[in-house]
Design a protein around this motif. Structure first.
Motif, PDB file in Angstrom:
ATOM      1  N   PHE A   1       0.834  -1.195   0.000  1.00 36.59           N
ATOM      2  CA  PHE A   1       0.000   0.000   0.000  1.00 36.59           C
ATOM      3  C   PHE A   1       0.875   1.254   0.000  1.00 36.59           C
ATOM      4  O   PHE A   1       0.711   2.152  -0.836  1.00 36.59           O
ATOM      5  CB  PHE A   1      -0.912  -0.037   1.238  1.00 36.59           C
ATOM      6  N   VAL A   2       1.833   1.302   0.913  1.00 34.92           N
ATOM      7  CA  VAL A   2       2.717   2.469   0.998  1.00 34.92           C
ATOM      8  C   VAL A   2       3.547   2.604  -0.286  1.00 34.92           C
ATOM      9  O   VAL A   2       3.700   3.691  -0.843  1.00 34.92           O
ATOM     10  CB  VAL A   2       3.641   2.354   2.236  1.00 34.92           C
ATOM     11  N   LEU A   3       4.029   1.461  -0.759  1.00 28.53           N
ATOM     12  CA  LEU A   3       4.815   1.444  -1.996  1.00 28.53           C
ATOM     13  C   LEU A   3       4.000   1.992  -3.169  1.00 28.53           C
ATOM     14  O   LEU A   3       4.468   2.839  -3.940  1.00 28.53           O
ATOM     15  CB  LEU A   3       5.206  -0.010  -2.272  1.00 28.53           C
ATOM     16  N   GLY A   4       2.766   1.507  -3.301  1.00 29.43           N
ATOM     17  CA  GLY A   4       1.919   1.901  -4.428  1.00 29.43           C
ATOM     18  C   GLY A   4       1.563   3.373  -4.381  1.00 29.43           C
ATOM     19  O   GLY A   4       1.676   4.094  -5.375  1.00 29.43           O
ATOM     20  N   VAL A   5       1.153   3.839  -3.202  1.00 35.02           N
ATOM     21  CA  VAL A   5       0.757   5.248  -3.079  1.00 35.02           C
ATOM     22  C   VAL A   5       1.962   6.149  -3.325  1.00 35.02           C
ATOM     23  O   VAL A   5       1.880   7.156  -4.045  1.00 35.02           O
ATOM     24  CB  VAL A   5       0.132   5.513  -1.698  1.00 35.02           C
ATOM     25  N   SER A   6       3.117   5.764  -2.774  1.00 34.84           N
ATOM     26  CA  SER A   6       4.325   6.578  -2.977  1.00 34.84           C
ATOM     27  C   SER A   6       4.721   6.606  -4.449  1.00 34.84           C
ATOM     28  O   SER A   6       5.131   7.644  -4.973  1.00 34.84           O
ATOM     29  CB  SER A   6       5.484   6.023  -2.143  1.00 34.84           C
TER      30      SER A   6
ATOM     31  N   ARG B   1      11.455   8.242   0.599  1.00 33.97           N
ATOM     32  CA  ARG B   1      11.763   7.673   1.920  1.00 33.97           C
ATOM     33  C   ARG B   1      10.744   6.594   2.294  1.00 33.97           C
ATOM     34  O   ARG B   1      11.090   5.576   2.895  1.00 33.97           O
ATOM     35  CB  ARG B   1      11.794   8.776   2.969  1.00 33.97           C
ATOM     36  N   SER B   2       9.494   6.861   1.964  1.00 31.77           N
ATOM     37  CA  SER B   2       8.471   5.863   2.283  1.00 31.77           C
ATOM     38  C   SER B   2       8.743   4.559   1.550  1.00 31.77           C
ATOM     39  O   SER B   2       8.566   3.471   2.101  1.00 31.77           O
ATOM     40  CB  SER B   2       7.076   6.388   1.902  1.00 31.77           C
ATOM     41  N   ILE B   3       9.184   4.667   0.305  1.00 31.95           N
ATOM     42  CA  ILE B   3       9.492   3.456  -0.459  1.00 31.95           C
ATOM     43  C   ILE B   3      10.655   2.702   0.179  1.00 31.95           C
ATOM     44  O   ILE B   3      10.638   1.470   0.290  1.00 31.95           O
ATOM     45  CB  ILE B   3       9.804   3.796  -1.932  1.00 31.95           C
TER      46      ILE B   3
ATOM     47  N   ILE C   1      -1.556  -2.390  -5.924  1.00 36.22           N
ATOM     48  CA  ILE C   1      -2.143  -2.025  -4.623  1.00 36.22           C
ATOM     49  C   ILE C   1      -3.254  -2.993  -4.181  1.00 36.22           C
ATOM     50  O   ILE C   1      -3.249  -3.448  -3.043  1.00 36.22           O
ATOM     51  CB  ILE C   1      -2.633  -0.553  -4.614  1.00 36.22           C
ATOM     52  N   PRO C   2      -4.207  -3.362  -5.044  1.00 34.19           N
ATOM     53  CA  PRO C   2      -5.278  -4.246  -4.529  1.00 34.19           C
ATOM     54  C   PRO C   2      -4.834  -5.697  -4.325  1.00 34.19           C
ATOM     55  O   PRO C   2      -5.522  -6.449  -3.625  1.00 34.19           O
ATOM     56  CB  PRO C   2      -6.339  -4.208  -5.642  1.00 34.19           C
ATOM     57  N   ALA C   3      -3.705  -6.095  -4.916  1.00 36.82           N
ATOM     58  CA  ALA C   3      -3.329  -7.516  -4.921  1.00 36.82           C
ATOM     59  C   ALA C   3      -3.195  -8.153  -3.537  1.00 36.82           C
ATOM     60  O   ALA C   3      -3.679  -9.270  -3.339  1.00 36.82           O
ATOM     61  CB  ALA C   3      -2.045  -7.707  -5.736  1.00 36.82           C
ATOM     62  N   PRO C   4      -2.573  -7.473  -2.555  1.00 30.92           N
ATOM     63  CA  PRO C   4      -2.450  -8.139  -1.247  1.00 30.92           C
ATOM     64  C   PRO C   4      -3.805  -8.464  -0.626  1.00 30.92           C
ATOM     65  O   PRO C   4      -3.948  -9.480   0.060  1.00 30.92           O
ATOM     66  CB  PRO C   4      -1.708  -7.117  -0.383  1.00 30.92           C
ATOM     67  N   TRP C   5      -4.786  -7.623  -0.885  1.00 30.78           N
ATOM     68  CA  TRP C   5      -6.103  -7.894  -0.316  1.00 30.78           C
ATOM     69  C   TRP C   5      -6.698  -9.157  -0.929  1.00 30.78           C
ATOM     70  O   TRP C   5      -7.309  -9.961  -0.236  1.00 30.78           O
ATOM     71  CB  TRP C   5      -7.037  -6.695  -0.529  1.00 30.78           C
TER      72      TRP C   5
END
Lengths: 526, 387
Positions: free
Chosen positions: A199-204, A219-221, A433-437
């Protein structure tokens, strides 16, 4: 018993549980990521890290509220919809749930408010401590819930008491240190970490693609990819451990995951692809990888993994043995005090199979009157629907390996290539982003659907576990939950998108001001 | 494991009955004011800023407070599984209404002020009112139904069966006495919520809270007295036949129960329990005075005392019953025949002894950090993270 009530109760539980688990993994992972970011802030005192902490913390908060709201439903649903289950195993199952409240949920819920409202009221280390307590609480919470769930998969440390007509705990130690619980706990929280990391990776990545908040995003990545890579590896290792545990105690589930109809000579092969046909009891178009299944399931080259047909025969023997126990139990129930010790012995000898006799309750009130056909039917009922489990498992595992690849790549770029990412990778991260869910929901389908027809494996059939409700009541609540949950889901997604689009609201200047004020407030006036 | 034999089964059952009371009272004392504040919200706050002040008085703490309720549910499950199994499914649609409130509340707090739109905000304000009012009412109605006896019976396998269809069960709850209990319950939490607002706010909000809270205190006293008289003359109590072993197996069907006499006979048998209703009355009366600005103690302290007395009076009156059955009195659940096993009660007591003091400690710390009034300035400060 009313099969409509059973099916609707299952539908409602599946619906509310899968929905609840849309929020849990993000809470588990994001609580830790936010705490990590705040730790860096407190150690380095650099405002950008405070900005990151607050931005991801805001998204955490929106998600957390939904997790709490839907979690309450889970806790109360056992009593509402699964009354007989609650009576039958409450002596064991209730304990970890209550301890979850005492040890974990209280911790996270009490401190989460302080985390949001306490920025101006606490010193920096104290506020950081609060962040970690929230993360710790969330993760402890998962631990106790999974101890409870693991007991349903592998009911250890308990036995049936004919005087109270229920299962009772014989060893809390065994319940707590259930091997299934340990594997499940690490597997599940790691999956939560991966979810939050992606999620953080995708949004960043989306920010970088749009040329916004580059410093924050890079930094978030860096944080998310390293954390995510470690977690994704852990998910796979512990997923393997879960497979091994299933080989020990839930052989039917393992066979269904594999769509393995007949026992193969050891070591069994793994079916990479295929179309399981339950009617014909065969898997069409199967593509096999030799040895792999035998290694996962037994960790040996010589041990056999039993196939579905063999397990069904075994189940039929257990139904018949269970009937002996059931008959003895009825005699004991008639006259609890003065029962012939011989009958007690008979009961104890067969009591492990009592649950199998209960499978017949679906067809008749007194299992002792069952015909051979009904017994055969009960044995066949121990086979879950194979194809959903077969496919859910493969989707989950496939995605798991993709997460490793994605986080590993970003980790590499961020650590060794100066944090420069090609556009295709950033795009891929957004798409993922949706894949982990999807992966975590598939995981629960394998675990819970694969346990059917039992609520507690080998002990209590699902069909017997329900409350004496009417179809009307269930339809009303299902419609109610569906309406609430759909509305809230739409609102939640819109709010998350709104705040992601808006981005971190405080700029660095504001943070500097804040720090100046903060120092003034916390050091005595000169 | 022999360790659990250290405390006898009888004592453990008694201790867990007390702990259940502690948790439910803990819930009422903490989450009770959140619900009361929710009910008061539309009436004490005129402008959006005022409404935000009211919401933010409970903003940082409602989440932890709500855990008392969840823990109460968990403790009933772990310590008295038959009670959990029978009551939650018996009150099915009513429970769903409570759940709907508990689903809406967290999101209402979190989402309300995330958009400027006035319609959006007023919709969530209504949701906050609903999520305070509905549970408060249903808890009271449920208590009333427990005193009246609940229409369920147990089969020899201990399946719980209820009388009436879906709506029969739901509307069957709304008996006049039960509704009276519902009103007392709502008034009690309004009084408590008003006490909280007086503590946490100033000016117009506090003024209005005082007015409404003192009215609620009067309703509590009148309603509770009326319910007491009703119990004395119009409602049969339950009693166990003969000596029931206090350490026997938990099988509700093993004991015989008669429905005769009055619940209030308990006050002749154990006169000391009269202290509970007395606390209820004194607490409400003093809260009424304090809300009008008299006396030197804060109304919240008195309303805490009132809640403690009112809630414990119910448990003490029906002791040792937990859930009496109207349809088949022998199926009634008591603390002696509807508990968990000796071992489970012991393990859970261990967990409680370790964690409950910790919970009290850190909750107290959090309240101390957040001590002080919430002002209009607080909610307009963008860095305050207010709801």
């Amino acid at each position: 018993m009313d099969i409509g009530v059973v099916e609707l109760s299952r539908l409602q539980f599946a619906m509310t549980a899968l929905y609840h688990f849309l929020f849990v993994p993000l809470t588990l992972g994001l609580s830790i990521l936010v705490a990590i970011m705040e730790t860096v802030y407190v150690m380095t005192n650099r405002p950008i890290w405070r900005q990151m902490t607050k931005f991801w913390g805001l998204l955490f908060g929106i998600n957390f509220a939904m997790g709490v709201a839907t979690g309450v439903v889970m806790e109360f649903q056992f009593g509402m919809n699964w009354s007989y289950y609650s009576h039958y195993v409450g002596d064991i199952f209730g304990a970890p749930l209550a301890i979850e409240g005492l040890m974990a949920f209280f911790l996270e819920a009490t401190f989460v408010g302080l985390w949001f409202f306490g920025w101006d009221r606490l010193s920096k280390p104290a506020h950081l401590l609060v962040a970690w307590l929230v993360a710790l609480g969330s993760n402890f919470s998962a631990l106790w819930i999974l101890i409870a769930n693991a007991w349903m998969q592998n009911p250890v440390g308990a036995e049936f008491n004919p005087l109270t007509m229920r299962m009772e705990m014989t060893s809390f130690f065994d319940v707590m240190f259930n091997t299934v619980a340990q594997a499940k706990f690490v597997h599940t929280v790691s999956a939560g970490y991966v979810t939050a990391a992606i999620f953080v990776l995708g949004v960043s990545s989306w920010y970088i693609l749009n040329g916004r908040h580059i410093a924050l995003a890079r930094r978030s990545i860096a944080v998310a990819s390293s954390f995510g890579l470690a977690a994704a590896l852990s998910v796979v290792v512990l997923g393997d451990e879960s497979g091994y545990d299933a080989g020990l105690n839930q052989k039917m589930k393992l066979a269904a995951i594999e769509a393995m109809w007949e026992t193969e000579p050891a070591p069994a092969s793994f079916t990479l692809f295929g179309l399981p046909d339950q009617e014909a009891r065969e898997t069409k178009w199967a593509v096999h990888v030799p040895y792999v299944m035998g290694l996962i399931g037994t960790r040996s080259l010589t041990e056999e993994i039993p196939g579905i047909n063999q397990l069904e025969q075994q189940a039929e023997r257990r139904v018949r043995s269970g009937l002996v126990a059931y008959d003895a139990l009825m005699t004991i129930r008639e006259d609890r005090e003065a029962t012939d010790p011989e009958i007690r012995q008979t009961f104890e000898k067969h009591s492990d199979d009592l649950g199998y006799a209960m499978l017949l309750r679906r067809y008749l009130d007194d299992p002792r009157q069952a015909t051979d056909e009904q017994i055969a039917q009960a044995a066949e009922d121990t086979i879950p629907h194979v194809w959903p489990i077969f496919w859910a498992f493969r989707i989950m595992v496939g995605l798991g390996f993709m997460f490793i690849a994605l986080t590993a790549y970003f980790f590499y770029r961020s650590s060794f290539r100066g944090g420069v990412f090609p556009r295709w990778a950033l795009g891929a991260a957004v798409l993922m982003i949706p894949a982990p869910w999807i992966a975590v929901e598939m995981g629960w389908i394998v675990a819970e659907y694969g346990r059917q027809p039992w609520t507690v494996d080998g002990i209590l059939p699902t069909a017997l576990s329900v409350s004496a409700l009417s179809v009307t009541e269930l339809l009303l609540t299902i419609a109610g939950f569906a309406a609430f949950y759909t509305t809230l889901f739409l609102i939640e997604i819109r709010l998350l998108l709104k705040y992601i689009r808006k981005g971190p609201h405080e700029d660095v200047q504001l943070t500097d001001d804040w720090q100046a004020r903060h120092r003034a407030r916390l050091t005595p006036a000169e | 494991m022999i360790l659990h034999e250290l405390i006898s089964f009888e004592y453990l059952r008694l201790i867990w009955w007390l702990l259940l009371g502690v948790l439910l009272i803990g819930f009422a004392l903490t989450d009770g004011f959140d619900m009361g504040v929710g009910i008061l919200l539309p009436f004490v706050a005129k402008t959006d800023v005022e409404r935000r002040v009211v919401i933010n008085t409970v903003g940082p703490v409602w989440e932890g407070n709500q855990v008392w309720f969840i823990l109460g549910g968990g403790a009933i499950f772990a310590a008295f599984p038959p009670l959990y199994a029978v009551s939650f499914s018996g009150f099915y649609l009513a429970m769903f209404a409570i759940l709907s409130a508990l689903i809406i509340r967290p999101v209402a707090f979190k989402f309300r002020s995330k958009r400027e739109d006035a319609t959006w905000r007023s919709r969530w304000d209504k949701a906050l009112f609903y999520s305070g009012f509905v549970p408060a009412l249903i808890f009271g109605v449920a208590v009333g139904n427990v005193l009246l006896g609940v229409p369920f019976h147990l089969t020899p396998d201990l399946h719980a069966i209820y009388e009436g269809g879906a709506f029969g069960k739901l509307f069957g709850l709304l008996r006049p006495f039960a509704l009276l209990c519902g009103i007392v319950s709502v008034a009690m939490l309004v009084m408590h919520g008003a006490g909280w607002l007086v503590l946490k706010t100033d000016g117009g909000i506090a003024q209005r809270a005082r007015k409404l809270g003192s009215r609620a205190a009067l309703v509590v006293m009148a309603g509770y007295a009326l319910a007491g008289m009703w119990l004395a003359v119009g409602i049969d109590g339950y009693s166990l036949v003969g000596q029931v072993p206090h350490d026997g197996p938990s099988n509700p069907l093993a004991s015989q129960v008669l429905r005769e006499g009055s619940w209030l006979l308990a006050y002749l048998e154990r006169p000391w329990i009269a202290i509970a209703p007395a606390m209820g009355f004194v607490g409400s009366f003093m809260a009424w005075r304090a809300l009008q600005g008299e006396g030197q103690f804060s109304p919240l302290g008195w309303s805490k005392m009132a809640l403690f007395g009112l809630i414990s009076s119910v448990g003490l009156t029906i002791f040792p019953f937990l859930l009496p059955s109207k349809s088949q009195p022998d199926s009634s659940l008591t603390i002696w025949d509807a508990s968990s096993s000796h071992l489970t009660l012991f393990v859970m007591l261990g967990a409680t002894v370790i964690f409950l003091p910790l919970i009290l400690l850190y909750t107290a710390w959090v309240y101390r950090v957040l001590w002080g009034k919430v002002t209009q300035k607080d909610v307009s400060d963008p860095d305050h993270h207010a709801y």
